[in-house]
Scaffold this active site. Structure first.
Site, PDB file in Angstrom:
ATOM      1  N   HIS A 167     -65.903 -25.319  15.096  1.00 44.98           N
ATOM      2  CA  HIS A 167     -65.260 -24.015  14.970  1.00 44.98           C
ATOM      3  C   HIS A 167     -63.773 -23.838  14.788  1.00 44.98           C
ATOM      4  CE1 HIS A 167     -65.966 -19.235  15.121  1.00 44.98           C
ATOM      5  NE2 HIS A 167     -65.982 -19.607  14.114  1.00 44.98           N
ATOM      6  N   HIS A 180     -66.024 -18.132  26.403  1.00 45.93           N
ATOM      7  CA  HIS A 180     -65.992 -19.384  25.335  1.00 45.93           C
ATOM      8  C   HIS A 180     -67.573 -19.397  25.375  1.00 45.93           C
ATOM      9  CE1 HIS A 180     -65.178 -22.127  22.417  1.00 45.93           C
ATOM     10  NE2 HIS A 180     -64.514 -23.231  23.349  1.00 45.93           N
ATOM     11  N   HIS A 191     -64.885 -11.266  19.196  1.00 45.35           N
ATOM     12  CA  HIS A 191     -64.679 -12.634  18.637  1.00 45.35           C
ATOM     13  C   HIS A 191     -62.978 -12.451  18.405  1.00 45.35           C
ATOM     14  CE1 HIS A 191     -64.294 -16.382  16.729  1.00 45.35           C
ATOM     15  NE2 HIS A 191     -65.640 -16.829  17.428  1.00 45.35           N
ATOM     16  N   ARG A 235     -71.836 -16.618  11.392  1.00 46.33           N
ATOM     17  CA  ARG A 235     -72.823 -17.288  11.915  1.00 46.33           C
ATOM     18  C   ARG A 235     -74.151 -16.464  12.596  1.00 46.33           C
ATOM     19  NH1 ARG A 235     -69.316 -20.584  16.008  1.00 46.33           N
ATOM     20  NH2 ARG A 235     -68.931 -18.307  16.567  1.00 46.33           N
ATOM     21  N   ARG A 272     -47.214 -30.013  23.220  1.00 46.32           N
ATOM     22  CA  ARG A 272     -46.400 -29.799  24.488  1.00 46.32           C
ATOM     23  C   ARG A 272     -45.431 -28.432  24.047  1.00 46.32           C
ATOM     24  NH1 ARG A 272     -43.120 -27.838  28.120  1.00 46.32           N
ATOM     25  NH2 ARG A 272     -42.363 -29.170  29.639  1.00 46.32           N
ATOM     26  N   ARG A 312     -71.308 -29.406  19.669  1.00 45.52           N
ATOM     27  CA  ARG A 312     -70.097 -29.349  19.522  1.00 45.52           C
ATOM     28  C   ARG A 312     -69.552 -30.759  19.603  1.00 45.52           C
ATOM     29  NH1 ARG A 312     -66.634 -24.916  19.054  1.00 45.52           N
ATOM     30  NH2 ARG A 312     -68.176 -24.023  17.992  1.00 45.52           N
ATOM     31  N   MET A 364     -70.702  -9.584  27.181  1.00 43.43           N
ATOM     32  CA  MET A 364     -70.755 -11.208  26.938  1.00 43.43           C
ATOM     33  C   MET A 364     -71.701 -11.220  25.655  1.00 43.43           C
ATOM     34  SD  MET A 364     -68.710 -12.672  28.563  1.00 43.43           S
ATOM     35  CE  MET A 364     -68.007 -12.276  30.021  1.00 43.43           C
ATOM     36  N   GLY A 365     -71.132 -12.084  24.468  1.00 39.81           N
ATOM     37  CA  GLY A 365     -72.063 -12.063  23.458  1.00 39.81           C
ATOM     38  C   GLY A 365     -71.510 -11.083  22.260  1.00 39.81           C
ATOM     39  N   PHE A 366     -70.459 -10.426  22.770  1.00 42.10           N
ATOM     40  CA  PHE A 366     -69.849  -9.572  21.441  1.00 42.10           C
ATOM     41  C   PHE A 366     -68.375  -9.851  21.851  1.00 42.10           C
ATOM     42  CE2 PHE A 366     -73.616  -7.465  23.135  1.00 42.10           C
ATOM     43  CZ  PHE A 366     -74.253  -6.767  21.885  1.00 42.10           C
ATOM     44  N   ASP A 404     -73.172 -16.117  20.025  1.00 38.28           N
ATOM     45  CA  ASP A 404     -73.831 -16.548  21.373  1.00 38.28           C
ATOM     46  C   ASP A 404     -74.727 -15.504  21.636  1.00 38.28           C
ATOM     47  OD1 ASP A 404     -72.698 -18.834  22.163  1.00 38.28           O
ATOM     48  OD2 ASP A 404     -70.810 -17.479  22.723  1.00 38.28           O
TER      49      ASP A 404
HETATM   50  N1  COA Z   1     -66.655  -6.262  25.798  1.00 40.90           N
HETATM   51  C1  COA Z   1     -65.891  -5.309  25.898  1.00 40.90           C
HETATM   52  N2  COA Z   1     -64.779  -5.266  25.406  1.00 40.90           N
HETATM   53  C2  COA Z   1     -64.195  -6.019  24.551  1.00 40.90           C
HETATM   54  C3  COA Z   1     -65.235  -7.268  24.271  1.00 40.90           C
HETATM   55  C4  COA Z   1     -66.280  -7.259  24.888  1.00 40.90           C
HETATM   56  N3  COA Z   1     -67.070  -8.315  24.683  1.00 40.90           N
HETATM   57  N4  COA Z   1     -64.336  -7.706  23.325  1.00 40.90           N
HETATM   58  C5  COA Z   1     -63.091  -7.227  23.143  1.00 40.90           C
HETATM   59  N5  COA Z   1     -63.223  -5.981  23.857  1.00 40.90           N
HETATM   60  C6  COA Z   1     -62.141  -5.122  23.912  1.00 40.90           C
HETATM   61  C7  COA Z   1     -61.164  -5.385  24.745  1.00 40.90           C
HETATM   62  O1  COA Z   1     -61.211  -5.037  26.086  1.00 40.90           O
HETATM   63  C8  COA Z   1     -59.807  -4.750  24.152  1.00 40.90           C
HETATM   64  O2  COA Z   1     -59.840  -3.526  24.260  1.00 40.90           O
HETATM   65  P1  COA Z   1     -58.522  -2.653  24.840  1.00 40.90           P
HETATM   66  O3  COA Z   1     -57.689  -2.841  23.339  1.00 40.90           O
HETATM   67  O4  COA Z   1     -58.854  -1.216  24.882  1.00 40.90           O
HETATM   68  O5  COA Z   1     -57.832  -3.497  25.819  1.00 40.90           O
HETATM   69  C9  COA Z   1     -60.022  -5.084  22.367  1.00 40.90           C
HETATM   70  O6  COA Z   1     -61.623  -4.953  22.556  1.00 40.90           O
HETATM   71  C10 COA Z   1     -59.438  -6.237  21.863  1.00 40.90           C
HETATM   72  O7  COA Z   1     -59.901  -7.402  22.757  1.00 40.90           O
HETATM   73  P2  COA Z   1     -59.296  -8.791  23.064  1.00 40.90           P
HETATM   74  O8  COA Z   1     -59.481  -9.236  24.451  1.00 40.90           O
HETATM   75  O9  COA Z   1     -57.755  -8.540  22.706  1.00 40.90           O
HETATM   76  O10 COA Z   1     -59.723  -9.728  22.066  1.00 40.90           O
HETATM   77  P3  COA Z   1     -59.641 -11.318  21.993  1.00 40.90           P
HETATM   78  O11 COA Z   1     -59.428 -11.781  20.497  1.00 40.90           O
HETATM   79  O12 COA Z   1     -58.601 -11.575  22.926  1.00 40.90           O
HETATM   80  O13 COA Z   1     -60.808 -11.764  22.854  1.00 40.90           O
HETATM   81  C11 COA Z   1     -62.798 -12.426  23.101  1.00 40.90           C
HETATM   82  C12 COA Z   1     -61.950 -12.359  22.067  1.00 40.90           C
HETATM   83  C13 COA Z   1     -64.101 -13.428  22.538  1.00 40.90           C
HETATM   84  C14 COA Z   1     -62.363 -13.216  24.459  1.00 40.90           C
HETATM   85  C15 COA Z   1     -63.645 -11.406  23.589  1.00 40.90           C
HETATM   86  O14 COA Z   1     -64.196 -10.388  22.540  1.00 40.90           O
HETATM   87  C16 COA Z   1     -64.443 -11.288  24.684  1.00 40.90           C
HETATM   88  O15 COA Z   1     -64.476 -11.446  25.857  1.00 40.90           O
HETATM   89  N6  COA Z   1     -65.793 -11.444  24.429  1.00 40.90           N
HETATM   90  C17 COA Z   1     -66.874 -11.689  25.367  1.00 40.90           C
HETATM   91  C18 COA Z   1     -67.104 -13.120  25.747  1.00 40.90           C
HETATM   92  C19 COA Z   1     -67.686 -13.887  24.426  1.00 40.90           C
HETATM   93  O16 COA Z   1     -68.825 -13.514  23.922  1.00 40.90           O
HETATM   94  N7  COA Z   1     -67.124 -14.907  24.031  1.00 40.90           N
HETATM   95  C20 COA Z   1     -67.949 -15.771  23.180  1.00 40.90           C
HETATM   96  C21 COA Z   1     -66.685 -15.853  22.003  1.00 40.90           C
HETATM   97  S1  COA Z   1     -67.746 -16.963  20.625  1.00 40.90           S
END
Ligand code: COA
Length: 379
Positions: free
Chosen positions: A187, A222, A261, A270, A359, A340, A257-259, A315
């Site tokens: 990915h 992740h 990206h 996917r 770096r 992976r 979790m699981g929501f 996920d």
């Molecule tokens: N649950 C609750 N709120 C979520 C969320 C989630 N899973 N994913 C994003 N948000 C919210 C954030 O709180 C943020 O809200 P705000 O603007 O009010 O602060 C907004 O959506 C933007 O999120 P951000 O954290 O900037 O997105 P990101 O691109 O940095 O984060 C992830 C991406 C994957 C880290 C994030 O979606 C997440 O933590 N997901 C859950 C973990 C997960 O499933 N990981 C597997 C990825 S394949």
């Protein structure tokens, strides 16, 4: 205040070129060496996908036969690796166990100085082939079951399920598992792959890059998310509790979790492929438990979309699929690792092919320059 632009989390920063994979906005798909992953998953076996990622092309019949021969010949768990696993407490998280096992494999099979890509791929193949045995050995020892030997007559995914469960796997189960392996194989510059590339950029060895990547993948933001996604379903338990549960969870600003990206803001490409495989697993297990899980899965997905406008990532369906297949929840992230290893290895080789030490710089915001006040202490 400095006017340096800070790219927190490297969000939006392009740090290098890659030929391994691409998140293609135009087709809303993930491309492995140009091929949409949904056309690969379930249509060609995971072993072919590994070769595609490593060599750049799908294998010819001869190349496939040679790869299968090597992979099947390298599946047995090395006694040194088994001893390393045995030295760990049964309470250790399976990701700790796998991280240690990959390190032990590397200690007995390290790369020569300045390895050629072929020398790296040979070693990566041995890690890839032994990883199912490590995961199976660990899950079985926790359950008080004897370890099993690999079966040369079974492909990678069928043998994986055999090693863990000790039963001739159902073709629908093998299909779903193989689909998940392909979807998880690669990915682009995600956190664990970038970690592997940072380590490779210091001219360190393959196994160090893989071990570092395992560490990055372990986190719940992740790879750890598939495990945590199932924990959410366990916690909610019934579809009719979703509304109340979500209200409370969002009021507490809990991460679902699981929501969501970092890259896909309009749905993880996917997910439909994994959901199709999940649907087949549910159909193959008719009964009230599958009904409960299927309804809960749909209700949570609907609720999160309505209230937060967030879509699931891979996920979410894979966590439930692994549960239905019978894996213990803490083993889900090691399954992600197993897949992976393919992508990480391709990136280690690519990083080395046009290396620049990774770096970055930081903006210092601590105390300004100051001098130590020397006080004289009487003897
Ligand atoms: N649950 C609750 N709120 C979520 C969320 C989630 N899973 N994913 C994003 N948000 C919210 C954030 O709180 C943020 O809200 P705000 O603007 O009010 O602060 C907004 O959506 C933007 O999120 P951000 O954290 O900037 O997105 P990101 O691109 O940095 O984060 C992830 C991406 C994957 C880290 C994030 O979606 C997440 O933590 N997901 C859950 C973990 C997960 O499933 N990981 C597997 C990825 S394949």
């Amino acid at each position: 205040m400095s006017d340096t632009e800070i790219h927190k989390g490297l969000n939006g920063v392009v740090v290098d070129e890659t030929t391994v994979s691409k998140v293609d906005a135009a087709s809303n798909s993930l491309l492995y060496r140009g091929y949409p992953v949904q056309q690969l998953a379930g249509h060609v076996p995971f072993e072919d996908v590994v070769q595609l990622l490593w060599r750049g092309e799908l294998p010819s019949d001869g190349e496939r036969a040679e790869f299968l021969r090597s992979e099947r010949g390298a599946r047995a768990l090395d006694p040194h690796v088994r001893a390393a696993v045995d030295s760990l407490p049964r309470s250790a998280h399976p990701m700790d166990v796998l991280r240690t096992a990959i390190s032990a494999i590397g200690a007995h099979d390290s790369e020569p100085a300045s390895p050629t890509p072929d020398q790296t791929y040979e070693r990566a193949l041995r890690v890839l082939a032994q990883t199912p045995a490590v995961i199976a050995y660990d899950q079985r020892r926790r359950r008080g079951q004897e370890p099993l030997e690999s079966r040369d007559d079974l492909g990678y995914s069928a043998n994986f399920l055999w090693l863990v469960f000790g039963e001739e796997p159902d073709p629908a189960d093998v299909h779903a598992f193989d689909v998940s392996m392909t979807l998880y194989a690669e990915h682009s510059f995600n956190a664990s792959t970038f970690t592997a590339r940072v380590i490779a950029s210091t001219l360190s060895d393959l196994h160090s890059a893989l071990v570092g990547a395992v560490g990055a993948l372990r986190g719940p933001l992740h790879g750890g998310a598939n495990e945590m996604a199932l924990a959410l379903l366990d916690e909610i338990h019934d579809a009719d509790r979703v509304d109340a549960w979500l209200g409370e969870a969002l009021a507490q600003k809990r991460t679902l979790m699981g929501f969501g990206h970092r890259v896909y803001k309009n749905g993880d490409s996917r997910v439909p492929t994994m959901e199709e495989a999940l649907g087949r697993l549910l159909e193959a297990r008719p009964g009230s438990e599958s009904d409960r899980l299927g309804e809960l899965y749909e209700a949570l997905q609907r609720g999160v979309l309505e209230r937060k406008n967030l879509k699931p990532n891979v996920d979410y369906p894979s966590g439930l699929a692994y549960h239905l297949l019978g894996f213990d929840t803490p083993v889900f992230t090691p399954l992600f690792v197993a897949a992976r290893i393919a992508g990480w290895t391709a990136h280690v080789v690519e990083q080395r092919s046009a290396n620049a030490l990774i770096r970055p710089l930081s903006e210092y915001v601590g105390e300004p320059y100051r001098e130590v006040e020397v006080t004289t202490v009487d003897a």
